[in-house]
Scaffold this motif. Structure first.
Motif, short mmCIF file in Angstrom:
data_model
loop_
_atom_site.label_atom_id
_atom_site.label_comp_id
_atom_site.label_asym_id
_atom_site.label_seq_id
_atom_site.Cartn_x
_atom_site.Cartn_y
_atom_site.Cartn_z
N LYS A 172 0.83 -1.20 0.00
CA LYS A 172 0.00 0.00 0.00
C LYS A 172 0.87 1.26 0.00
CE LYS A 172 -3.48 2.44 2.76
NZ LYS A 172 -4.31 2.41 3.99
N SER A 173 1.88 1.29 0.84
CA SER A 173 2.77 2.46 0.92
C SER A 173 4.12 2.02 1.46
CB SER A 173 2.16 3.56 1.81
OG SER A 173 2.03 3.09 3.15
N ILE A 174 5.13 2.83 1.14
CA ILE A 174 6.49 2.58 1.63
C ILE A 174 6.99 3.86 2.27
CG2 ILE A 174 8.85 1.94 1.03
CD1 ILE A 174 7.74 0.46 -1.38
N ASN A 175 7.38 3.77 3.54
CA ASN A 175 7.91 4.92 4.27
C ASN A 175 9.24 4.50 4.90
OD1 ASN A 175 8.34 7.27 5.67
ND2 ASN A 175 6.78 6.90 7.21
N GLY A 176 10.33 4.81 4.20
CA GLY A 176 11.64 4.36 4.65
C GLY A 176 11.73 2.85 4.56
N SER A 177 12.02 2.19 5.72
CA SER A 177 12.07 0.73 5.74
C SER A 177 10.73 0.10 6.09
CB SER A 177 13.14 0.27 6.75
OG SER A 177 12.80 0.70 8.05
N GLU A 178 9.70 0.93 6.38
CA GLU A 178 8.39 0.41 6.78
C GLU A 178 7.51 0.24 5.54
OE1 GLU A 178 4.73 2.48 8.85
OE2 GLU A 178 6.22 1.89 10.37
N ILE A 179 6.97 -0.98 5.38
CA ILE A 179 6.12 -1.32 4.22
C ILE A 179 4.72 -1.62 4.73
CG2 ILE A 179 5.82 -2.87 2.27
CD1 ILE A 179 8.85 -3.45 2.47
N ASN A 189 -3.22 10.51 -3.57
CA ASN A 189 -3.72 11.10 -2.33
C ASN A 189 -4.64 12.26 -2.68
OD1 ASN A 189 -2.09 9.43 -0.60
ND2 ASN A 189 -0.34 10.68 -1.24
N LYS A 190 -5.89 12.18 -2.23
CA LYS A 190 -6.83 13.27 -2.51
C LYS A 190 -6.42 14.51 -1.72
CE LYS A 190 -10.97 13.24 -0.79
NZ LYS A 190 -12.38 12.84 -0.54
N VAL A 191 -6.30 15.64 -2.45
CA VAL A 191 -5.87 16.86 -1.79
C VAL A 191 -7.00 17.87 -1.66
CG1 VAL A 191 -3.46 16.60 -2.46
CG2 VAL A 191 -5.02 17.78 -4.00
N ILE A 192 -8.08 17.77 -2.53
CA ILE A 192 -9.17 18.73 -2.41
C ILE A 192 -10.36 18.23 -3.25
CG2 ILE A 192 -8.63 20.20 -4.41
CD1 ILE A 192 -9.20 22.64 -2.56
N TYR A 205 -0.73 15.58 -10.79
CA TYR A 205 -2.09 15.57 -10.26
C TYR A 205 -3.02 14.81 -11.23
CZ TYR A 205 -0.40 19.39 -7.29
OH TYR A 205 0.30 20.16 -6.40
N ILE A 206 -4.11 14.25 -10.69
CA ILE A 206 -5.22 13.71 -11.47
C ILE A 206 -6.44 14.56 -11.16
CG2 ILE A 206 -6.72 11.73 -11.87
CD1 ILE A 206 -3.94 11.34 -12.97
N VAL A 207 -7.03 15.19 -12.22
CA VAL A 207 -8.17 16.09 -12.06
C VAL A 207 -9.42 15.38 -12.56
CG1 VAL A 207 -9.16 18.33 -12.65
CG2 VAL A 207 -6.67 18.08 -12.37
N ASN A 208 -10.47 15.35 -11.73
CA ASN A 208 -11.76 14.77 -12.10
C ASN A 208 -12.81 15.88 -12.04
OD1 ASN A 208 -14.49 13.34 -10.98
ND2 ASN A 208 -13.44 12.05 -12.47
N ILE A 209 -13.45 16.18 -13.21
CA ILE A 209 -14.42 17.27 -13.31
C ILE A 209 -15.73 16.72 -13.87
CG2 ILE A 209 -14.98 19.47 -14.43
CD1 ILE A 209 -12.06 20.13 -14.48
N GLY A 210 -16.85 17.20 -13.35
CA GLY A 210 -18.16 16.78 -13.86
C GLY A 210 -19.15 17.92 -13.87
N VAL A 211 -20.10 17.90 -14.88
CA VAL A 211 -21.15 18.93 -15.00
C VAL A 211 -22.45 18.24 -15.41
CG1 VAL A 211 -21.85 21.09 -16.08
CG2 VAL A 211 -19.41 20.64 -15.70
N ASN A 212 -23.58 18.62 -14.81
CA ASN A 212 -24.92 18.19 -15.24
C ASN A 212 -25.50 19.30 -16.12
OD1 ASN A 212 -25.46 15.58 -14.22
ND2 ASN A 212 -25.61 16.44 -12.15
N VAL A 213 -25.70 19.01 -17.44
CA VAL A 213 -26.12 20.03 -18.41
C VAL A 213 -27.59 19.81 -18.80
CG1 VAL A 213 -25.61 21.12 -20.62
CG2 VAL A 213 -23.76 20.16 -19.23
N VAL A 214 -28.37 20.93 -18.94
CA VAL A 214 -29.79 20.89 -19.29
C VAL A 214 -30.05 21.90 -20.41
CG1 VAL A 214 -32.15 21.23 -18.46
CG2 VAL A 214 -30.43 20.18 -16.97
N ASN A 215 -30.86 21.50 -21.45
CA ASN A 215 -31.31 22.43 -22.49
C ASN A 215 -32.44 23.30 -21.95
OD1 ASN A 215 -29.67 21.94 -24.67
ND2 ASN A 215 -30.90 20.22 -25.40
N LEU A 244 -0.27 12.55 -7.07
CA LEU A 244 0.49 11.31 -7.14
C LEU A 244 1.77 11.45 -6.32
CD1 LEU A 244 0.12 10.45 -10.92
CD2 LEU A 244 -1.30 9.69 -9.02
N ALA A 245 2.04 10.46 -5.47
CA ALA A 245 3.24 10.49 -4.64
C ALA A 245 4.00 9.19 -4.84
CB ALA A 245 2.86 10.67 -3.17
#
Length: 673
Positions: free
Chosen positions: A478-485, A528-531, A576-586, A672-673
């Motif tokens: 899942k993650s690596i922090n120094g010698s800790e896995i 890691n989600k930042v916002i 970064y990975i950006v995810n954007i969404g919009v609900n559009v109506v005529n 991304l880290a």
């Protein structure tokens, strides 16, 4: 020059009186000269006088500058007077030694400057000074005073500081600060006796207590202690425990009587100490010795008989005292020796644990308990170990006979110690290993071995904090922090025939269908989600012009800032990975398109379209894309345009239970880290 007749003497000549004399420029010319003009010719100028000898009566000398000197033979006083013009400031006196001493008068003070100042008359007597008062007078308590640069006290008043004051409490009470005043009581006293300096705390109504604090961190600990001096110097220091964990608050109560020879102190579990005999048992090497009188030849071989299972040796010291060392040749064997008493055998002294002597037998029998024995340390179930030659035990090292379970560490307070089982390798080509035997599933149990490699890097593998949810899940990193896995459960991707991917390399994976290959960059990343944020209000989208899509009221994190005007700023460089969404109506049923463009720092970055059919159903549009920035403060915007008629971004109900409505627009950014 004509002959001058003798005249009567003027008893009081003045500076204006005249005398007759010859002019050196013309020997035939006789002239008158005033006494003042003649005196002016004396070295020193003016009306100065170098020497006056043999004068009698009152002497008065008056200078032109207003300074006069008078002498009175009746009082033997010489007076130097300044007429007030300020000419008299200093005069020097030169004695027979050749040293010149100065007397200076200025600013209402008279200064004597001399190596050795002596003021005295010709006969012993009293020298009187009449000093003007420039200070203050009176009596003050804890006085506050003011002193000028001449050392004169110019002001004084009652004060509150300083020493003094009245001691509090009873006689011999130790003083302490009680709200700014001295205080004491009968529970804290000090008496200096002939043999002892005695400081007493407590009494009939209160118990005495001395608190000696410990301070410091890590290895730099200073223990509060009571220091007891030896007779020949140096000290015994009584201090608290050296263990780093939290300790108990407890009392130690000493026995009421003095202990006997070879007795030790034992606690009853509640802090009360009692004298008990030294425990017996244990020890395969025990000694006894006999005194210097038993040194005749053959004494050892004739008078001491060694029983089976023992070996012996004898040593004689410089005083002739012999020490016999008895050694058990096997463990857990009770052995004995016999000392003959057919002749006088001298005095015997026995030392060593597990040694007993039976004097009721003839000859006397000395018994040695072979091996084992002793008193276990710690509590029931705690495993024993050698603690400096004695049995030791610890609450974090226990054995449960019911389940044959060995426990290391203690999770409960106050011990709170993490257990650790360390299995070392052979130091060359084999790592430490653990062997696990299988149960009854097979006819013959098998051994499963977990072994460390013979080389490599330090690793600390942490298991997942949750159970797997599917049978197909595998243990993954899942993650690596120094010698800790840190590991987690993941679904196995399967296929491809890939058994190992080395980080930092590209691996070609062939799908099972054989339709080409996929190149995978094996550099590991963690998302890691930042916002994240959303907008629930309707947003009008016009045809022919671009509208900035909003994502809420505004918020910020260290990595990203979202403003209420729709600006998304990457504060720090990164991937970064950006995810954007919009609900559009005529606005009507006309079929048209909505175009969306993502910009970075004002330039187009990503463009896509969505087709809308009617105004009764909101169509959701969503896209994810990567953004990599190399500088601070990169600004992203999402711009929207309708193809024909006006439309809008509008929240839409989900129609699923209590699930909230979908917002008109939303954004989520991971780093991304």
């Amino acid at each position: 020059m004509a002959r001058i007749k003798t005249y009567a003497i003027d008893a009081q000549p003045t500076l204006e009186d005249k005398v007759i004399g010859t002019n050196v420029d013309d020997a035939n010319l006789t002239q008158n000269y005033t006494i003042g003009d003649i005196l002016a010719l004396v070295p020193g100028g003016g009306s100065s006088v170098q020497s006056l000898n043999g004068l009698t009566g009152v002497l008065n000398l008056v200078g032109a500058g207003g300074i006069s000197i008078s002498a009175d033979p009746n009082t033997n006083e010489i007076t130097i007077t300044d007429s007030g013009k300020g000419f008299l400031t200093k005069f020097d006196v030169t004695g027979n030694s050749g040293l010149t001493e100065s007397i200076t008068e200025s600013q209402d003070q008279l200064t004597f400057k001399s190596n050795d100042l002596v003021i005295q008359g010709s006969n012993p007597g009293t020298f009187e000074f009449n000093l003007n008062s420039q200070g203050v007078s009176g009596s003050y308590t804890n006085a506050d005073i003011t002193v000028n640069d001449q050392g004169i006290i110019t002001a004084a008043s009652n004060g509150s500081g300083g020493g003094g004051g009245t001691p509090g409490g009873i006689d011999t009470s130790v003083q302490y600060n009680n709200g700014g005043t001295f205080d004491g009581n009968q529970f804290n006293t000090y008496v200096l006796g002939g043999a002892f300096s005695e400081h007493t705390l407590g009494g009939k109504e209160k118990a005495g207590q001395v608190t000696l604090e410990t301070y410091g961190l890590g290895d730099a600990i200073n223990y509060g202690n009571a220091a007891l001096e030896h007779r020949a110097g140096n000290y015994v220091h009584l201090a608290g425990s050296t263990e780093a964990g939290a300790g108990d608050d407890y009392y130690i109560h000493f026995p009421t009587k003095q202990g006997g020879a070879q007795q030790i102190l034992e606690t009853d579990g509640n802090g009360q100490l009692n004298w008990i005999p030294t425990p017996t048992g244990g020890g395969s090497n025990d000694k006894f010795k006999y005194d210097a009188a038993d040194t005749q030849a053959g004494y050892w071989s004739d008078k001491v008989t060694i029983g089976s299972g023992l070996s012996a040796s004898v040593n004689t010291d410089v005083s002739g005292v012999k020490t016999i060392t008895i050694t058990a040749q096997s463990v857990n064997t009770v052995n004995s020796i016999k000392v003959g008493n057919t002749t006088e055998s001298g005095l015997f002294e026995f030392t060593g644990s597990g040694v007993t002597m039976d004097t009721t037998t003839s000859p006397t029998t000395i018994n040695f308990a072979g091996g084992g024995g002793g008193t276990p340390g710690g509590s029931n179930g705690q495993i024993q170990y050698n603690d400096n030659g004695a049995f030791g035990a610890n609450v974090g090292f226990t054995f449960d006979t019911t389940y044959a379970k060995l426990t290391l560490g203690k999770s409960a307070a106050p011990t709170s110690k993490q257990g650790c089982l360390r299995i070392e390798g052979n130091g060359t080509n084999l790592g430490g290993k653990i062997e696990l035997e299988t149960g009854q599933g097979k006819a013959t149990p098998e051994i499963i071995t977990v072994m460390a490699p013979d080389g490599g890097a330090k690793q600390e593998i942490v298991l997942p904090d949750a159970l797997p949810t599917l049978q197909s899940q595998v243990l993954a990193v899942k993650s690596i922090n120094g010698s800790e896995i840190q590991t987690q459960w993941e679904v196995s991707s399967g296929g491809g025939g890939v058994t190992q991917i080395v980080p930092g390399t590209n691996v070609s994976i062939s799908p099972p269908s054989g339709l080409g290959a996929v190149t995978v960059n094996s550099t590991p990343f963690q998302m890691n989600k930042v916002i994240e944020d959303k907008e629930n209000n309707n947003q009008t989208i016009n045809p022919g012009s671009q509208t900035v899509i909003l994502f809420g009221k505004g918020q910020t994190t260290p990595e990203v800032t979202i403003t209420s005007s729709g600006d998304v700023t990457f504060n720090l460089p990164g991937k970064y990975i950006v995810n954007i969404g919009v609900n559009v109506v005529n606005q009507d049923i006309t079929t048209q398109y909505a175009a969306f463009t993502a910009t970075l720092n004002g330039g187009p970055y990503l463009q896509t379209w969505i087709q809308q059919v009617s105004d009764t159903v909101a169509s959701g549009w969503e896209v994810s894309f990567p953004v990599e920035t190399t500088v601070d403060n990169v600004r992203l915007q999402l711009l929207a345009t309708m193809s024909n008629l006006q439309g809008r971004a509008q929240a839409a109900p989900t129609g699923v239970g209590t699930m909230p409505d979908a917002p008109s627009s939303w954004i989520a950014i991971h780093k991304l880290a």
